[in-house]
Design an enzyme around this catalytic site. Structure first.
Site, PDB file in Angstrom:
ATOM      1  N   ASP A  90      33.788  21.515   8.508  1.00  0.00           N
ATOM      2  CA  ASP A  90      34.950  21.977   7.764  1.00  0.00           C
ATOM      3  C   ASP A  90      34.548  23.094   6.809  1.00  0.00           C
ATOM      4  OD1 ASP A  90      36.403  20.014   9.035  1.00  0.00           O
ATOM      5  OD2 ASP A  90      36.373  18.628   7.338  1.00  0.00           O
ATOM      6  N   ARG A  91      35.512  23.885   6.404  1.00  0.00           N
ATOM      7  CA  ARG A  91      35.257  25.012   5.507  1.00  0.00           C
ATOM      8  C   ARG A  91      34.461  24.605   4.270  1.00  0.00           C
ATOM      9  NH1 ARG A  91      39.030  29.720   3.567  1.00  0.00           N
ATOM     10  NH2 ARG A  91      38.024  30.296   1.621  1.00  0.00           N
TER      11      ARG A  91
END
Length: 296
Positions: free
Chosen positions: A132-133
């Site tokens: 995820d970011r």
């Protein structure tokens, strides 16, 4: 980019294709190799995949990468590379960095950074374990189609062992260790958020407590599956959401400058080309350590 890999045939095989599949080559890998003149050379002669090799024959595989990810803009962003060779690169990804470019994130992804890093080479961005970011830590990227195919097979077989650290909300009720086996599906009317649902795909997360904190716990997690937001959804589902998780922890809804405290600590897997055992680990990032200190 060209990579040459030499094998010595170690026993009887029905065909060259049969031998390569024993090494983890996918059907698409084999189809790709057929496209190149001298892509497969047996004892110095261009060979066909259906030829039967003899024991102690010398088989040379030539991997040629003539393409680039033309749609990904090369951007100079400093990278923390933990491992690199001819076949793979492993990056310690910081928070606030998506893996791929997307809407409003055209120039700040790990893909942008690696396209710049390999700007003078033919390089197609192929990330194997996407994060995820806001998740920090280790992410492995294949440097050519062959290593990508083999590593993706390893992922499907659950042969890439991934260990994460997280800080979760805990009033003392979290068990010392446990397994969450609950299917995950997309939340209705959203492209991003996920939820536990009987209509979803099976997802298995194993955790253990490393350190009890004041109102929280530092935990270690190991994944048997790799669903989107799996750790975040599962820990929220059992009542112990991640600290800083603006999607799955109501304490942080609508708050700015927070991130889920999740870190990809280590990866262990067999090297896709050499066959050697690899173990890579990186320490917790600064903001993670600071939050631990706050809870002590």
């Amino acid at each position: 980019m060209e990579r040459q890999i030499l094998y010595i045939i170690d026993k009887d095989y029905k065909s060259i294709s049969d031998f390569l599949k024993s090494k983890g080559y996918t059907s698409s890998n084999i189809v790709e190799l057929k496209k190149y003149e001298n892509g497969i050379v047996l004892n110095g002669t261009w060979a066909y995949m259906n030829q039967k090799p003899a024991r102690f024959d010398r088989l040379l595989v030539r991997v040629c990468e003539y393409k680039k990810s033309e749609n990904i803009l090369p951007v100079f962003i400093k990278l923390d590379i933990k491992y690199e060779d001819e076949d793979i690169v492993v990056v310690n990804k910081p928070s606030d960095m998506p893996i791929h470019p997307s809407l409003n994130n055209y120039e700040n992804s790990m893909a942008n950074a690696l396209m710049y890093y390999y700007r003078d080479k033919n390089f197609v961005f192929r990330c194997i374990n996407r994060l995820d970011r806001d998740t920090t830590g280790l992410s492995v990227v294949a440097k050519h189609f062959l290593s990508a195919g083999i590593l993706n097979t390893f992922m499907q077989r659950r042969e890439i062992k991934r260990v994460y650290n997280a800080i979760v909300e805990d009033d003392g009720s979290l068990k010392e260790s446990g397994t969450v086996d609950a299917p995950i599906a997309r939340e209705d009317d959203t492209l991003i958020k996920r939820r536990v649902s009987s209509e979803g795909q099976r997802a298995i997360t194993n955790y253990k407590v490393l350190k009890r904190l004041n109102g929280a716990s530092l935990i270690e997690l190991r994944l048997d599956t790799g669903r989107t937001h799996q750790i975040r959804v599962h820990m929220s589902y059992i009542g112990h959401p991640l600290v800083g998780d603006y999607l799955y922890n109501e304490r942080y809804y609508d708050k700015e400058n927070v991130r889920p405290l999740l870190h990809s600590k280590s990866l262990s897997f067999i090297h896709p080309i050499t066959g050697e055992d690899l173990y890579l680990e990186c320490e917790l990032p600064k903001d993670f350590k600071e939050r631990i200190d706050e809870y002590v």
